[in-house]
Design a protein around this motif. Structure first.
Motif, short mmCIF file in Angstrom:
data_model
loop_
_atom_site.label_atom_id
_atom_site.label_comp_id
_atom_site.label_asym_id
_atom_site.label_seq_id
_atom_site.Cartn_x
_atom_site.Cartn_y
_atom_site.Cartn_z
N LYS A 58 0.82 -1.21 0.00
CA LYS A 58 0.00 0.00 0.00
C LYS A 58 0.86 1.27 0.00
CE LYS A 58 -0.76 0.14 5.03
NZ LYS A 58 -1.80 0.06 6.09
N HIS A 59 2.16 1.08 0.26
CA HIS A 59 3.08 2.23 0.24
C HIS A 59 4.03 2.17 -0.97
CE1 HIS A 59 1.50 3.43 4.02
NE2 HIS A 59 2.07 2.46 4.71
N GLN A 60 3.60 1.49 -2.01
CA GLN A 60 4.44 1.37 -3.21
C GLN A 60 4.78 2.74 -3.80
OE1 GLN A 60 3.06 -1.41 -6.15
NE2 GLN A 60 4.56 -0.78 -7.68
N GLU A 61 3.81 3.64 -3.81
CA GLU A 61 4.06 4.97 -4.37
C GLU A 61 5.15 5.70 -3.58
OE1 GLU A 61 1.61 9.18 -5.09
OE2 GLU A 61 0.51 7.30 -4.80
N HIS A 62 5.16 5.48 -2.26
CA HIS A 62 6.16 6.15 -1.43
C HIS A 62 7.55 5.58 -1.69
CE1 HIS A 62 7.07 8.94 1.76
NE2 HIS A 62 7.72 8.01 2.44
N ILE A 63 7.64 4.28 -1.88
CA ILE A 63 8.93 3.68 -2.19
C ILE A 63 9.42 4.13 -3.56
CG2 ILE A 63 10.14 1.50 -2.62
CD1 ILE A 63 9.64 2.16 0.29
N GLN A 64 8.50 4.32 -4.48
CA GLN A 64 8.89 4.86 -5.78
C GLN A 64 9.42 6.28 -5.63
OE1 GLN A 64 8.96 3.08 -8.83
NE2 GLN A 64 10.28 4.86 -9.18
N LYS A 65 8.83 7.03 -4.69
CA LYS A 65 9.32 8.39 -4.42
C LYS A 65 10.76 8.33 -3.88
CE LYS A 65 6.45 11.23 -2.50
NZ LYS A 65 5.61 11.94 -1.48
N LEU A 66 11.04 7.33 -3.04
CA LEU A 66 12.41 7.13 -2.56
C LEU A 66 13.35 6.83 -3.72
CD1 LEU A 66 14.66 6.56 -0.46
CD2 LEU A 66 13.72 4.25 -0.22
N ALA A 67 12.93 5.93 -4.60
CA ALA A 67 13.76 5.59 -5.77
C ALA A 67 14.03 6.82 -6.61
CB ALA A 67 13.07 4.50 -6.59
N ASN A 68 13.01 7.64 -6.81
CA ASN A 68 13.17 8.87 -7.60
C ASN A 68 14.13 9.85 -6.91
OD1 ASN A 68 11.32 7.78 -9.38
ND2 ASN A 68 9.60 8.99 -8.63
N THR A 69 14.01 9.93 -5.59
CA THR A 69 14.87 10.84 -4.83
C THR A 69 16.33 10.42 -4.94
OG1 THR A 69 13.10 11.33 -3.25
CG2 THR A 69 15.35 11.78 -2.54
N LEU A 70 16.56 9.11 -4.91
CA LEU A 70 17.92 8.58 -5.03
C LEU A 70 18.40 8.50 -6.49
CD1 LEU A 70 17.84 5.71 -2.36
CD2 LEU A 70 18.81 8.00 -2.13
N LYS A 71 17.54 8.90 -7.39
CA LYS A 71 17.85 8.92 -8.83
C LYS A 71 18.34 7.56 -9.32
CE LYS A 71 19.02 13.84 -8.62
NZ LYS A 71 20.08 14.86 -8.81
N THR A 72 17.62 6.53 -8.89
CA THR A 72 17.99 5.19 -9.30
C THR A 72 16.97 4.62 -10.27
OG1 THR A 72 18.50 2.96 -8.53
CG2 THR A 72 16.79 4.13 -7.31
N ASN A 73 17.45 3.81 -11.19
CA ASN A 73 16.55 3.11 -12.10
C ASN A 73 16.33 1.66 -11.64
OD1 ASN A 73 19.10 2.18 -12.65
ND2 ASN A 73 18.95 2.40 -14.89
N ALA A 74 16.78 1.34 -10.43
CA ALA A 74 16.46 0.03 -9.85
C ALA A 74 14.95 -0.05 -9.68
CB ALA A 74 17.16 -0.14 -8.51
N GLN A 75 14.38 -1.19 -9.99
CA GLN A 75 12.94 -1.32 -10.00
C GLN A 75 12.37 -1.62 -8.61
OE1 GLN A 75 10.95 -0.91 -12.94
NE2 GLN A 75 12.95 -0.03 -13.45
N VAL A 76 11.23 -1.01 -8.33
CA VAL A 76 10.45 -1.38 -7.14
C VAL A 76 9.66 -2.63 -7.52
CG1 VAL A 76 8.64 -0.69 -5.53
CG2 VAL A 76 10.29 1.02 -6.38
N LYS A 77 10.00 -3.74 -6.90
CA LYS A 77 9.44 -5.02 -7.32
C LYS A 77 8.37 -5.53 -6.36
CE LYS A 77 13.62 -6.51 -9.75
NZ LYS A 77 14.65 -7.57 -9.90
N PRO A 78 7.26 -6.03 -6.89
CA PRO A 78 6.20 -6.57 -6.03
C PRO A 78 6.58 -7.91 -5.44
CG PRO A 78 5.65 -6.89 -8.34
CD PRO A 78 6.91 -6.07 -8.33
N ARG A 79 6.08 -8.14 -4.23
CA ARG A 79 6.22 -9.45 -3.57
C ARG A 79 4.81 -9.86 -3.15
NH1 ARG A 79 11.33 -9.61 0.42
NH2 ARG A 79 11.13 -11.80 -0.15
N PRO A 80 4.04 -10.41 -4.10
CA PRO A 80 2.61 -10.66 -3.88
C PRO A 80 2.30 -11.52 -2.67
CG PRO A 80 3.19 -10.93 -6.19
CD PRO A 80 4.48 -10.80 -5.44
N LEU A 81 3.09 -12.54 -2.40
CA LEU A 81 2.80 -13.43 -1.29
C LEU A 81 2.88 -12.70 0.06
CD1 LEU A 81 4.64 -16.73 -2.33
CD2 LEU A 81 2.20 -16.19 -2.50
N GLN A 82 3.76 -11.72 0.13
CA GLN A 82 3.89 -10.93 1.36
C GLN A 82 3.06 -9.65 1.33
OE1 GLN A 82 6.64 -11.95 -0.38
NE2 GLN A 82 7.65 -13.41 0.96
N ARG A 83 2.37 -9.41 0.20
CA ARG A 83 1.64 -8.16 0.00
C ARG A 83 2.57 -6.98 0.27
NH1 ARG A 83 -4.29 -9.36 2.83
NH2 ARG A 83 -4.84 -11.14 1.50
#
Length: 221
Positions: A58-83
């Motif tokens: 539910k905080h995926q958007e926030h983690i993407q904001k972290l990735a953007n802040t760090l200027k990284t192209n590493a992907q925010v990856k889903p872990r469906p079993l752990q939600r």
């Protein structure tokens, strides 16, 4: 900023993000990572400086904001079993710079803010990041839908948090630290929660917006 070659892919990141002078953004993300991330210096016996963040999806958007802040192209990856979602970054500089915030491997049961951070005039940004990572304001329906505050950490860290909150004028008896191995800090007095909420979230530019919105509601009876 330079590329990091891992598993034949090139990842970019602002390796020196945490080596610059502290400001609201660096302090906030350092606090968020201190509560939510893990770092390692070795992987399978090989030297490998890794920063890994796993949070609720539910905080995926926030983690993407972290990735953007760090200027990284590493992907925010889903872990469906752990939600959950995960962000993994390889960077020696980032990982070693986080040491000054006491973010080190296996910190879970030993985390304590360094003295310079406790005394920093903007320590509230670090603590807002920590609270966004693990805790925050919530509504307790069993008590007439009243606001409550909670966060988690080592007993020593929560004592530091408590002492800083007491300096705001809140009575010590309104702040409870409970637990044996895993400790929790709670505040249930509605006026004390307003004070803490405004200190953490007032005039802030970086936060989980849903937590900030709830925190800045005057109070719910």
């Amino acid at each position: 900023m330079r590329a990091y070659n891992s598993f034949h892919r090139k990842f970019e990141v602002d390796h020196h993000f945490f080596s610059r002078e502290q400001n609201e953004t660096t302090l906030y993300w350092a606090g968020f990572l201190a509560s939510s991330a893990s770092v390692s210096y070795k992987t399978s016996g090989q030297i490998s400086y890794r920063l890994e963040v796993t949070v609720s999806d539910k905080h995926q958007e926030h983690i993407q904001k972290l990735a953007n802040t760090l200027k990284t192209n590493a992907q925010v990856k889903p872990r469906p079993l752990q939600r959950a979602v995960k962000l993994l970054i390889n960077s020696k500089d980032l990982v070693l710079d986080l040491q000054k915030y006491n973010l080190v491997p296996k910190k879970k049961h030993q985390y304590l803010m360094p003295d310079w951070l406790v005394q920093h005039q903007d320590v509230r940004h670090f603590l807002r990041g920590w609270t966004d990572g693990i805790g925050g304001i919530y509504v307790d329906s069993s008590w007439g839908f009243r606001k409550r505050f909670k966060t988690y950490g080592t007993k020593e860290f929560l004592e530091q948090f408590k002492n800083l909150v007491v300096e705001l004028g809140i009575k010590e008896e309104d702040i409870k630290i409970t637990g044996k191995v895993n400790y929790k800090l709670t505040i249930t007095d509605i006026y004390s929660i307003d004070i803490v909420s405004n200190w953490l979230y007032g005039n802030s530019n970086v936060a989980i917006e849903s937590k900030k919105k709830l925190a800045l509601i005057k109070y719910i009876r």
